[in-house]
Design a protein around this motif. Structure first.
Motif, PDB file in Angstrom:
ATOM      1  N   ALA A  57       3.917  19.585  44.971  1.00 43.01           N
ATOM      2  CA  ALA A  57       3.339  19.659  43.621  1.00 43.01           C
ATOM      3  C   ALA A  57       1.997  18.941  43.513  1.00 43.01           C
ATOM      4  O   ALA A  57       1.198  19.236  42.628  1.00 43.01           O
ATOM      5  N   ASP A  58       1.732  17.996  44.439  1.00 45.73           N
ATOM      6  CA  ASP A  58       0.473  17.246  44.429  1.00 45.73           C
ATOM      7  C   ASP A  58      -0.555  17.807  45.408  1.00 45.73           C
ATOM      8  O   ASP A  58      -1.543  17.145  45.721  1.00 45.73           O
ATOM      9  N   MET A  59      -0.314  19.034  45.913  1.00 45.46           N
ATOM     10  CA  MET A  59      -1.210  19.718  46.857  1.00 45.46           C
ATOM     11  C   MET A  59      -1.329  18.986  48.196  1.00 45.46           C
ATOM     12  O   MET A  59      -2.378  18.982  48.834  1.00 45.46           O
ATOM     13  N   ASN A  60      -0.222  18.375  48.613  1.00 47.38           N
ATOM     14  CA  ASN A  60      -0.128  17.849  49.966  1.00 47.38           C
ATOM     15  C   ASN A  60       0.523  18.912  50.835  1.00 47.38           C
ATOM     16  O   ASN A  60       1.313  19.728  50.351  1.00 47.38           O
ATOM     17  N   THR A  61       0.188  18.883  52.106  1.00 50.02           N
ATOM     18  CA  THR A  61       0.871  19.738  53.068  1.00 50.02           C
ATOM     19  C   THR A  61       1.355  18.850  54.204  1.00 50.02           C
ATOM     20  O   THR A  61       1.180  17.625  54.173  1.00 50.02           O
ATOM     21  N   TYR A  62       1.981  19.451  55.196  1.00 48.67           N
ATOM     22  CA  TYR A  62       2.574  18.693  56.294  1.00 48.67           C
ATOM     23  C   TYR A  62       2.038  19.227  57.610  1.00 48.67           C
ATOM     24  O   TYR A  62       2.057  20.436  57.857  1.00 48.67           O
ATOM     25  N   LEU A  63       1.536  18.313  58.432  1.00 46.90           N
ATOM     26  CA  LEU A  63       1.073  18.664  59.768  1.00 46.90           C
ATOM     27  C   LEU A  63       2.060  18.124  60.788  1.00 46.90           C
ATOM     28  O   LEU A  63       2.583  17.011  60.633  1.00 46.90           O
ATOM     29  N   VAL A  64       2.287  18.913  61.811  1.00 49.10           N
ATOM     30  CA  VAL A  64       3.187  18.538  62.898  1.00 49.10           C
ATOM     31  C   VAL A  64       2.324  18.307  64.131  1.00 49.10           C
ATOM     32  O   VAL A  64       1.552  19.184  64.530  1.00 49.10           O
ATOM     33  N   GLY A  65       2.464  17.141  64.723  1.00 47.40           N
ATOM     34  CA  GLY A  65       1.723  16.817  65.935  1.00 47.40           C
ATOM     35  C   GLY A  65       2.634  16.863  67.135  1.00 47.40           C
ATOM     36  O   GLY A  65       3.777  16.403  67.077  1.00 47.40           O
ATOM     37  N   GLN A  66       2.121  17.459  68.209  1.00 46.69           N
ATOM     38  CA  GLN A  66       2.887  17.478  69.450  1.00 46.69           C
ATOM     39  C   GLN A  66       1.956  17.712  70.622  1.00 46.69           C
ATOM     40  O   GLN A  66       0.863  18.257  70.473  1.00 46.69           O
ATOM     41  N   TYR A  67       2.410  17.275  71.782  1.00 48.85           N
ATOM     42  CA  TYR A  67       1.652  17.496  73.002  1.00 48.85           C
ATOM     43  C   TYR A  67       1.940  18.908  73.483  1.00 48.85           C
ATOM     44  O   TYR A  67       3.092  19.283  73.672  1.00 48.85           O
ATOM     45  N   ARG A  68       0.906  19.709  73.653  1.00 43.35           N
ATOM     46  CA  ARG A  68       1.050  21.092  74.086  1.00 43.35           C
ATOM     47  C   ARG A  68       0.855  21.171  75.601  1.00 43.35           C
ATOM     48  O   ARG A  68      -0.245  20.917  76.111  1.00 43.35           O
ATOM     49  N   VAL A 151      -0.216  15.243  54.407  1.00 42.87           N
ATOM     50  CA  VAL A 151      -1.669  15.121  54.303  1.00 42.87           C
ATOM     51  C   VAL A 151      -2.139  15.953  53.116  1.00 42.87           C
ATOM     52  O   VAL A 151      -1.658  17.075  52.912  1.00 42.87           O
ATOM     53  N   PRO A 152      -3.095  15.454  52.319  1.00 43.46           N
ATOM     54  CA  PRO A 152      -3.648  16.295  51.257  1.00 43.46           C
ATOM     55  C   PRO A 152      -4.205  17.602  51.841  1.00 43.46           C
ATOM     56  O   PRO A 152      -4.888  17.593  52.874  1.00 43.46           O
ATOM     57  N   PHE A 153      -3.914  18.718  51.178  1.00 42.26           N
ATOM     58  CA  PHE A 153      -4.363  20.012  51.694  1.00 42.26           C
ATOM     59  C   PHE A 153      -5.873  20.029  51.898  1.00 42.26           C
ATOM     60  O   PHE A 153      -6.358  20.563  52.907  1.00 42.26           O
ATOM     61  N   ASP A 154      -6.644  19.459  50.977  1.00 42.87           N
ATOM     62  CA  ASP A 154      -8.103  19.474  51.132  1.00 42.87           C
ATOM     63  C   ASP A 154      -8.557  18.724  52.380  1.00 42.87           C
ATOM     64  O   ASP A 154      -9.574  19.082  52.987  1.00 42.87           O
ATOM     65  N   GLU A 155      -7.812  17.700  52.795  1.00 47.83           N
ATOM     66  CA  GLU A 155      -8.137  16.984  54.033  1.00 47.83           C
ATOM     67  C   GLU A 155      -7.864  17.871  55.249  1.00 47.83           C
ATOM     68  O   GLU A 155      -8.637  17.898  56.204  1.00 47.83           O
ATOM     69  N   CYS A 161     -12.333  22.935  59.136  1.00 45.53           N
ATOM     70  CA  CYS A 161     -13.771  23.260  59.086  1.00 45.53           C
ATOM     71  C   CYS A 161     -14.580  22.405  60.047  1.00 45.53           C
ATOM     72  O   CYS A 161     -15.609  22.863  60.572  1.00 45.53           O
ATOM     73  N   ALA A 162     -14.124  21.169  60.313  1.00 48.05           N
ATOM     74  CA  ALA A 162     -14.837  20.267  61.220  1.00 48.05           C
ATOM     75  C   ALA A 162     -14.454  20.497  62.678  1.00 48.05           C
ATOM     76  O   ALA A 162     -14.974  19.828  63.571  1.00 48.05           O
ATOM     77  N   GLY A 163     -13.537  21.427  62.943  1.00 45.04           N
ATOM     78  CA  GLY A 163     -13.119  21.698  64.314  1.00 45.04           C
ATOM     79  C   GLY A 163     -12.174  20.656  64.876  1.00 45.04           C
ATOM     80  O   GLY A 163     -11.987  20.572  66.092  1.00 45.04           O
ATOM     81  N   GLU A 164     -11.555  19.863  64.009  1.00 49.78           N
ATOM     82  CA  GLU A 164     -10.594  18.853  64.463  1.00 49.78           C
ATOM     83  C   GLU A 164      -9.215  19.461  64.690  1.00 49.78           C
ATOM     84  O   GLU A 164      -8.392  18.877  65.389  1.00 49.78           O
TER      85      GLU A 164
END
Length: 188
Positions: A57-68, A151-155, A161-164
């Motif tokens: 509801a606060d426009m946060n999303t979730y990122l999953v980090g893992q070693y590929r 993480v906030p969706f805008d982040e 966009c920054a290629g990160e």
């Protein structure tokens, strides 16, 4: 747009080179569109790729980090995985979201279908937005060593966009969600 219906490639023979529970690799002896002999390799995926952009509801999303393993690098991605081709892709998306993040969503919107690498594979991807989130316990597979960050969706959009963030499913999903938000056509 109009395009030719006839396949310009002629297959002379095919040989299964490799097969495991997730993929197979076939080498084809072909006559290419210019009439010359050649070879072509095709990776067949036995699962459909699934990606989920969970939005709270606060426009946060979730990122999953893992070693590929294939990249020999760490990767931040939206929750994603695979579902058998014969199964309902939405059921696979619900399973992946719970498995990787512990989240269960009340609302699901399909936002994108895409081929991930159509010059060498037939992998099809389905991307969803999940809202109305409720937190439960994550259930990662034994091959997954995951870190989950809210993480906030805008982040996340800035990171793309920054290629990160380089994962193709994540890039496409985040850009599509941003476009839908700007157009006002995504129901939250």
């Amino acid at each position: 747009m109009q395009h030719p219906e006839e396949n310009p490639w002629q297959v002379k023979s095919e040989t299964r080179v490799y097969d495991n529970p997730w993929i197979s690799l076939t080498e084809y002896q072909v006559i290419n569109p210019s009439g010359n002999p050649g070879i072509y390799g095709k990776i067949h995926f036995k699962n459909r790729a699934i990606g989920i952009v969970p939005l709270d509801a606060d426009m946060n999303t979730y990122l999953v980090g893992q070693y590929r393993f294939v990249l020999n690098a760490y990767s931040w991605e939206i929750p994603e995985g695979g579902g058998p081709l014969a199964d309902d892709p939405l059921a696979a998306a619900k399973r992946e979201l719970l498995e990787e993040t512990g989240l269960v969503a009340k609302n699901w919107t399909a936002i994108q279908r895409m081929h991930l690498s159509n010059s060498v594979s037939d992998e099809l991807c389905m991307i969803y937005v999940a809202t109305g989130l409720e937190q439960f316990e994550a259930e990662p597979e034994d091959t997954e060593q995951l870190i989950v960050n809210k993480v906030p969706f805008d982040e996340v959009y800035r990171m793309v966009c920054a290629g990160e963030i380089l994962d193709s499913v994540t890039v496409a999903a985040v850009l599509k969600v941003k476009l839908l938000l700007l157009e006002g056509t995504l129901s939250l």
